[in-house]
Design a protein around this motif. Sequence first.
Motif, PDB file in Angstrom:
ATOM      1  N   GLN A 103      46.148  39.783  38.612  1.00 28.58           N
ATOM      2  CA  GLN A 103      45.549  41.328  39.749  1.00 28.58           C
ATOM      3  C   GLN A 103      44.060  41.491  38.779  1.00 28.58           C
ATOM      4  O   GLN A 103      43.920  40.807  37.798  1.00 28.58           O
ATOM      5  N   GLN A 131      41.030  42.155  37.158  1.00 33.45           N
ATOM      6  CA  GLN A 131      40.377  43.533  36.733  1.00 33.45           C
ATOM      7  C   GLN A 131      39.454  43.875  36.695  1.00 33.45           C
ATOM      8  O   GLN A 131      38.444  43.219  37.010  1.00 33.45           O
ATOM      9  N   THR A 133      37.343  43.534  34.360  1.00 32.27           N
ATOM     10  CA  THR A 133      36.434  42.117  33.191  1.00 32.27           C
ATOM     11  C   THR A 133      36.338  41.388  34.062  1.00 32.27           C
ATOM     12  O   THR A 133      35.029  40.402  33.557  1.00 32.27           O
ATOM     13  N   TYR A 159      35.954  48.537  28.574  1.00 33.33           N
ATOM     14  CA  TYR A 159      36.517  49.397  30.138  1.00 33.33           C
ATOM     15  C   TYR A 159      35.301  50.398  30.556  1.00 33.33           C
ATOM     16  O   TYR A 159      34.780  50.564  31.669  1.00 33.33           O
TER      17      TYR A 159
END
Length: 174
Positions: free
Chosen positions: A65, A67, A69, A154
């Motif tokens: 998935q 992300q 980061t 995040y």
Amino acid sequence: MALCYTRLICRRGIGFQHFRGLFTSNSLTTSLSQPVCANSNVCETYDERNMRLKRPMSPHLTIYQVQLTSLLSISHRTTGIILSSYAMFLGLGTLFVPGGIPCVIELINELNLPVALLFVSKTLLAFPATFHTFNGFRHLAWDLGMFLTIKQVYSTGYAVTALAAISAIVLAAL
């Protein structure tokens, strides 16, 4: 030095096969309690077994998935490459363009390009520098042990992206 040792080994008649355990994971002195193919008539390699079991060759980007980061990590490396190419092109432009970079800037001014196009191009030129700078500060904060929880990672990632975009727009407006 390596040449001297190689010459010494060759003069004494010692073959390289005696040193196999130094550079491979399977030494000659290692013995197996059971042969790998003891229960079957046909031995299959690791790749053949993976193909028979329909396993993928290796994990691919499509199974992960996306992300924030990972995107910021890839973006940080990409902007570093872009900035180094800026330095290279500016250096080569100074060497090979008659009149240097100021002459190139005058040429662009003489083209009478629309202001919107100039603004967008200046923003795109400034964004890698601003993003790489702010993300570099973020990495320095991580090295100091700050902002290491997932929530903080995040939130600082979103802050870096917003600050980079805003500062690139401000720099382009100058």
